[in-house]
Scaffold this motif. Structure first.
Motif, short mmCIF file in Angstrom:
data_model
loop_
_atom_site.label_atom_id
_atom_site.label_comp_id
_atom_site.label_asym_id
_atom_site.label_seq_id
_atom_site.Cartn_x
_atom_site.Cartn_y
_atom_site.Cartn_z
N VAL A 199 -3.05 3.51 6.38
CA VAL A 199 -2.75 3.31 4.76
C VAL A 199 -0.61 4.90 5.40
O VAL A 199 -1.01 4.99 6.20
CB VAL A 199 -3.65 4.94 3.79
N THR A 200 0.10 2.94 4.50
CA THR A 200 1.09 3.86 5.02
C THR A 200 2.66 4.17 3.47
O THR A 200 1.85 3.49 3.00
CB THR A 200 1.72 2.44 5.69
N PHE A 201 2.79 4.80 4.17
CA PHE A 201 4.24 5.54 3.18
C PHE A 201 5.41 5.15 3.63
O PHE A 201 5.64 6.45 5.20
CB PHE A 201 3.85 6.64 2.72
N ARG A 202 6.35 4.77 3.34
CA ARG A 202 7.69 4.89 3.91
C ARG A 202 8.74 4.43 3.23
O ARG A 202 8.35 3.84 2.47
CB ARG A 202 7.90 3.35 5.34
N ASN A 203 9.74 4.87 3.53
CA ASN A 203 11.01 4.21 2.88
C ASN A 203 11.18 5.08 1.33
O ASN A 203 11.50 4.36 0.30
CB ASN A 203 11.26 2.89 3.09
N CYS A 204 10.09 6.10 1.02
CA CYS A 204 10.41 6.67 -0.40
C CYS A 204 11.38 7.88 -0.12
O CYS A 204 11.23 8.45 0.48
CB CYS A 204 8.82 6.60 -0.14
N ASN A 205 11.94 7.73 -1.67
CA ASN A 205 12.38 9.70 -1.85
C ASN A 205 11.60 10.09 -3.35
O ASN A 205 11.57 8.86 -4.42
CB ASN A 205 13.62 8.93 -2.36
N LEU A 206 10.60 11.14 -3.13
CA LEU A 206 9.49 11.12 -4.08
C LEU A 206 9.98 12.69 -4.21
O LEU A 206 9.94 13.98 -3.28
CB LEU A 206 8.64 11.44 -3.56
N GLU A 207 9.66 13.23 -5.85
CA GLU A 207 9.78 14.91 -6.19
C GLU A 207 8.65 14.46 -6.52
O GLU A 207 7.79 13.54 -6.74
CB GLU A 207 10.68 14.89 -7.59
#
Length: 199
Positions: A102-110
């Protein structure tokens, strides 16, 4: 693409869209493979990804990727045991479940909370989770590293600790509202009066 037996999903692409909903694997889903969410904006979802791990049903969630997803969500990742309608159907041992790659990449999150991952090593294994090139702004940037059996990667993750959201100014739009609805408009003045006095 759904394949037999019912409950396995694979090769799902969500891209270039905005939404305020969430993606959940489980509790009915027995397995998910090759889910790609990319180039999306999220606005107010309860979570980006939730894995409901049923202790009475063997599940396997794998190769799930979020890439270039930006915006606001309450939780980025939720993983927990899901015991609604728990039934081993005569088995004496709980089947094991898995989530991996499971991958989260190149994200800008609040987010209100970065992750809510519950360790349940007696029920499921979490392996090969990657968080890469992320900026997460949240009052709670915690990550329960002990919940991951192996292969946890955190690479170039920037955590910005933000104050908790304040209660909004009280206006007509932010006050609690109540709406009562009777099926088929089956009510009369006496019934309404009794119900209002009762509650």
């Amino acid at each position: 693409h759904k394949r037999e037996p019912n409950g396995h999903c694979e090769n799902i692409l969500v891209e270039e869209t905005s939404w305020n909903s969430s993606i959940t694997c489980g509790s009915e889903c027995l397995g998910a493979r090759n889910l790609l969410v990319r180039n999306c904006t999220v606005d107010g979802s309860s979570h980006l990804l939730q894995l409901k791990m049923r202790p009475d049903t063997p599940q396997h969630y794998q190769y799930i990727t979020y890439e270039n997803v930006n915006g606001y969500t309450r939780d980025v990742l939720r993983v927990a045991s899901w015991r609604q309608f728990f039934d081993l159907k005569g088995r004496t041992e709980m089947p094991r479940s898995y989530a991996d790659h499971v991958t989260f990449r190149n994200c800008n999150l609040e987010a209100n909370r970065f992750t809510n991952v519950v360790a349940m090593p007696e029920e499921y294994d979490l392996t090969d989770f990657t968080f890469s090139n992320l900026t997460v702004t949240s009052p709670d940037t915690s990550l329960n590293r002990a919940a991951f059996k192996s292969g946890l990667v955190e690479q170039n993750v920037t955590y910005i600790v933000a104050p908790r959201m304040q209660w909004p100014e009280v206006t007509n739009q932010t006050k609690p509202w109540t709406r009562w609805w009777w099926l088929g408009a089956a009510y009369d003045t006496t019934d309404v009066r009794v119900a209002l006095q009762q509650y």
